[in-house]
Design a protein around this motif. Sequence first.
Motif, PDB file in Angstrom:
ATOM      1  N   LEU A  59      -1.979  19.153 -38.873  1.00 21.49           N
ATOM      2  CA  LEU A  59      -0.824  18.797 -38.043  1.00 21.49           C
ATOM      3  C   LEU A  59      -0.730  17.285 -37.861  1.00 21.49           C
ATOM      4  CD1 LEU A  59      -0.822  21.356 -35.066  1.00 21.49           C
ATOM      5  CD2 LEU A  59       0.372  21.494 -37.253  1.00 21.49           C
ATOM      6  N   ALA A  60       0.487  16.779 -37.836  1.00 24.89           N
ATOM      7  CA  ALA A  60       0.713  15.376 -37.500  1.00 24.89           C
ATOM      8  C   ALA A  60       0.410  15.183 -36.009  1.00 24.89           C
ATOM      9  CB  ALA A  60       2.157  15.011 -37.804  1.00 24.89           C
ATOM     10  N   SER A  61       0.290  13.931 -35.575  1.00 18.20           N
ATOM     11  CA  SER A  61      -0.093  13.698 -34.173  1.00 18.20           C
ATOM     12  C   SER A  61       1.065  14.033 -33.225  1.00 18.20           C
ATOM     13  CB  SER A  61      -0.508  12.238 -33.968  1.00 18.20           C
ATOM     14  OG  SER A  61       0.637  11.414 -33.961  1.00 18.20           O
ATOM     15  N   ASP A  62       0.698  14.444 -32.015  1.00 14.44           N
ATOM     16  CA  ASP A  62       1.707  14.770 -31.003  1.00 14.44           C
ATOM     17  C   ASP A  62       2.615  13.569 -30.731  1.00 14.44           C
ATOM     18  OD1 ASP A  62       0.683  17.336 -30.678  1.00 14.44           O
ATOM     19  OD2 ASP A  62      -0.657  16.756 -29.048  1.00 14.44           O
ATOM     20  N   GLU A  63       2.046  12.370 -30.755  1.00 10.26           N
ATOM     21  CA  GLU A  63       2.823  11.163 -30.445  1.00 10.26           C
ATOM     22  C   GLU A  63       3.958  10.982 -31.445  1.00 10.26           C
ATOM     23  OE1 GLU A  63      -0.531  11.260 -30.551  1.00 10.26           O
ATOM     24  OE2 GLU A  63      -0.727  11.207 -28.362  1.00 10.26           O
ATOM     25  N   ILE A  64       3.609  11.072 -32.722  1.00  7.11           N
ATOM     26  CA  ILE A  64       4.629  10.869 -33.767  1.00  7.11           C
ATOM     27  C   ILE A  64       5.739  11.900 -33.642  1.00  7.11           C
ATOM     28  CG2 ILE A  64       5.027  11.148 -36.272  1.00  7.11           C
ATOM     29  CD1 ILE A  64       2.452   9.662 -36.795  1.00  7.11           C
ATOM     30  N   VAL A  65       5.329  13.147 -33.476  1.00 11.69           N
ATOM     31  CA  VAL A  65       6.316  14.228 -33.487  1.00 11.69           C
ATOM     32  C   VAL A  65       7.210  14.187 -32.250  1.00 11.69           C
ATOM     33  CG1 VAL A  65       6.586  16.711 -33.576  1.00 11.69           C
ATOM     34  CG2 VAL A  65       4.793  15.653 -34.882  1.00 11.69           C
TER      35      VAL A  65
END
Length: 192
Positions: A59-65
């Motif tokens: 998963l991509a980071s929560d911040e980016i998403v």
Amino acid sequence: MLNIIIFGPPGAGKGTQSEHIKEKYNLTYISTGQVLRAEMAAGTEIGLKVKDIIDHGGLASDEIVTEIIEKFIVNHSDSNGFLFDGFPRTVKQAEILEDLFKKYNLKLNGVVSLEVPEELLIERMLERGKTSGRADDNIESIHYRFVEYDNKTKPVLDFYQHKNCLHPINGVGTIEEIFDNICETIDSIHNS
Ligand code: AP5
Ligand code: MG
């Protein structure tokens, strides 16, 4: 206004059903997976940051998403309603979405959760992998996508179950049959 999340494991049919849902209910659609793939294809800073992780099924980071989601909401402030596909995918993301909804005065109507057995999901993704060009449609990445799903994404189901807005739908059957069941659910949410 109608705001819906379409939820489900990798390959559940979120993207397929979203095409029909957004059309019928005139919703503004975002798939975080699609946005991230476009960023990777364009070689942007975000794309370069997430490429390795996504290709291997992580998963991509929560911040980016969540930054992508907030920008999208702001850029579509005239929307008739949103359809979120592949977001939220962690409890942290679900909490941030709640804050964003408060901030922008939006209300979540429901979470439509597609349920499909793992063997069938693997079959669908391997089949798609023959032509999709998606670097994560291979057996190793698919397995890791399930690990991430079980560890990080499944808890999101409990989060929405506690808020009484989870609507499980059988994701096995023809695309039309599944869509009919989704519409029945959305219509009942919308009118309640
Ligand atoms: P994302 O693009 O969201 O991928 P996914 O969740 O793994 O799901 P898929 O897009 O593969 O499947 P789907 O449920 O949309 O099903 P589809 O309709 O395509 O995310 C990709 C990656 O991006 C993630 O792994 C992560 O790295 C990153 N990411 C994205 N969002 C993130 C977030 N919020 N936080 C962090 N990272 C994030 O159908 C699958 C196949 O089955 C298709 O070939 C379709 O034609 C077929 N099919 C569909 N319905 C049926 C049916 N009823 N019968 C037979 N075949 C069917
Ligand atoms: Mg998809």
